[in-house]
Design a protein around this motif. Structure first.
Motif, PDB file in Angstrom:
ATOM      1  N   ARG A  16      -2.738 -15.218   1.286  1.00 11.29           N
ATOM      2  CA  ARG A  16      -2.754 -14.648   2.643  1.00 11.29           C
ATOM      3  C   ARG A  16      -3.386 -15.624   3.641  1.00 11.29           C
ATOM      4  NH1 ARG A  16      -1.849  -9.134   2.958  1.00 11.29           N
ATOM      5  NH2 ARG A  16      -3.380  -8.718   4.597  1.00 11.29           N
ATOM      6  N   LEU A  17      -4.433 -16.309   3.215  1.00 11.50           N
ATOM      7  CA  LEU A  17      -5.095 -17.272   4.100  1.00 11.50           C
ATOM      8  C   LEU A  17      -4.178 -18.457   4.395  1.00 11.50           C
ATOM      9  CD1 LEU A  17      -8.671 -17.179   2.546  1.00 11.50           C
ATOM     10  CD2 LEU A  17      -7.968 -16.243   4.761  1.00 11.50           C
ATOM     11  N   HIS A  18      -3.518 -18.972   3.374  1.00 10.52           N
ATOM     12  CA  HIS A  18      -2.563 -20.067   3.603  1.00 10.52           C
ATOM     13  C   HIS A  18      -1.440 -19.615   4.541  1.00 10.52           C
ATOM     14  CE1 HIS A  18      -4.090 -23.226   1.018  1.00 10.52           C
ATOM     15  NE2 HIS A  18      -4.149 -22.418  -0.031  1.00 10.52           N
ATOM     16  N   ILE A  48      -9.486 -12.028   9.480  1.00 11.98           N
ATOM     17  CA  ILE A  48      -9.860 -13.100   8.548  1.00 11.98           C
ATOM     18  C   ILE A  48     -11.037 -12.664   7.682  1.00 11.98           C
ATOM     19  CG2 ILE A  48     -10.694 -15.472   8.388  1.00 11.98           C
ATOM     20  CD1 ILE A  48      -9.259 -15.928  11.122  1.00 11.98           C
ATOM     21  N   ILE A 106      -9.882 -10.271   4.919  1.00 10.52           N
ATOM     22  CA  ILE A 106      -9.154 -10.941   3.838  1.00 10.52           C
ATOM     23  C   ILE A 106     -10.138 -11.664   2.914  1.00 10.52           C
ATOM     24  CG2 ILE A 106      -7.554 -12.817   3.292  1.00 10.52           C
ATOM     25  CD1 ILE A 106      -6.032 -12.075   5.860  1.00 10.52           C
ATOM     26  N   VAL A 107     -11.082 -12.378   3.503  1.00  9.16           N
ATOM     27  CA  VAL A 107     -12.062 -13.115   2.697  1.00  9.16           C
ATOM     28  C   VAL A 107     -12.955 -12.157   1.914  1.00  9.16           C
ATOM     29  CG1 VAL A 107     -14.041 -14.688   2.779  1.00  9.16           C
ATOM     30  CG2 VAL A 107     -12.030 -15.121   4.227  1.00  9.16           C
ATOM     31  N   TRP A 145     -12.390 -21.162  11.146  1.00  9.13           N
ATOM     32  CA  TRP A 145     -10.933 -21.013  11.138  1.00  9.13           C
ATOM     33  C   TRP A 145     -10.373 -21.054  12.552  1.00  9.13           C
ATOM     34  CZ3 TRP A 145      -8.174 -19.646   6.590  1.00  9.13           C
ATOM     35  CH2 TRP A 145      -6.826 -19.322   6.792  1.00  9.13           C
ATOM     36  N   ILE A 189      -9.339 -24.217   2.334  1.00  6.21           N
ATOM     37  CA  ILE A 189      -9.064 -23.035   1.518  1.00  6.21           C
ATOM     38  C   ILE A 189      -9.093 -23.397   0.043  1.00  6.21           C
ATOM     39  CG2 ILE A 189      -7.295 -21.331   0.900  1.00  6.21           C
ATOM     40  CD1 ILE A 189      -6.373 -21.505   3.876  1.00  6.21           C
TER      41      ILE A 189
END
Length: 201
Positions: A82-84, A134, A137-138, A160, A191
């Motif tokens: 998801r972060l990518h 963000i 998600i983390v 970010w 990441i």
């Protein structure tokens, strides 16, 4: 959709581009009239003032960005994936919202800092929503052993946004995407090197 609603939506969409390209102060009602093809009275039938239109246009622009991120995250469950995907979505011109002039959030935050408190509040709300996305998600990734437990989600969100918006600002200033390319590469490396829990997949 009623004709009045369709007209109002069209005004908002076209005004969003005008405000994002020229700024709130730099966009006159004459500019809005030219962009929409409507007379002043036609615009004021739907909005009481330029301020009201500017807020509606900003909300529209942010909603487009949020929808863009939602599409990028669709089907992705793992925090690292998801972060990518979020990094790539910021960089993706082909599927990005068609609001010319750069990032509406950055543009509005800079311009409205001292001149338009209502727009500044809207920009802060939008920035908070981005940071929270963000952060969530983390934090969820940490709970599921997908992200290193030593990571601080709020710090990730700050770095970010700062890296991406800074890269975008420099690319716009110099007319050279290399700065945004570097921001993208840096975040993908960050990441993998700093967030991803080894053997978590």
């Amino acid at each position: 959709m009623s004709k009045a609603k369709a007209t109002r939506d069209r005004i908002i969409q076209q005004a969003a581009t005008a405000f994002n390209q020229h700024g709130y102060a730099g966009t006159s009602m004459a500019d809005i009239m030219q962009a929409t093809g409507l007379q002043k009275g036609g615009i004021y039938n739907h909005f009481r003032s330029k301020d009201e239109l500017a807020l509606a246009a900003f909300d529209f622009a942010i909603a487009c960005i949020q929808q863009h991120y939602s599409r990028a995250l669709r089907g992705k469950r793992h925090a690292i994936a998801r972060l990518h995907a979020l990094v790539d979505a910021f960089y993706d011109d082909n599927n990005a919202p068609s609001i010319q002039g750069g990032c509406p959030l950055m543009n509005t935050a800079i311009e409205s800092d001292d001149t338009h408190p209502a727009l500044r509040d809207r920009a802060r709300q939008a920035m908070t929503a981005w940071r929270n996305m963000i952060h969530k998600i983390v934090a969820n990734g940490i709970k599921r052993d997908e992200v290193r437990a030593t990571v601080e989600a709020d710090i990730v969100a700050t770095l970010w946004i700062s890296i991406l918006e800074g890269g975008l600002m420099m690319s716009q200033l110099y007319g050279d995407r290399v700065h945004l390319d570097r921001a993208k590469q840096t975040l993908h490396h960050y990441i993998r090197a700093e967030l991803e829990l080894v053997n978590a997949r």
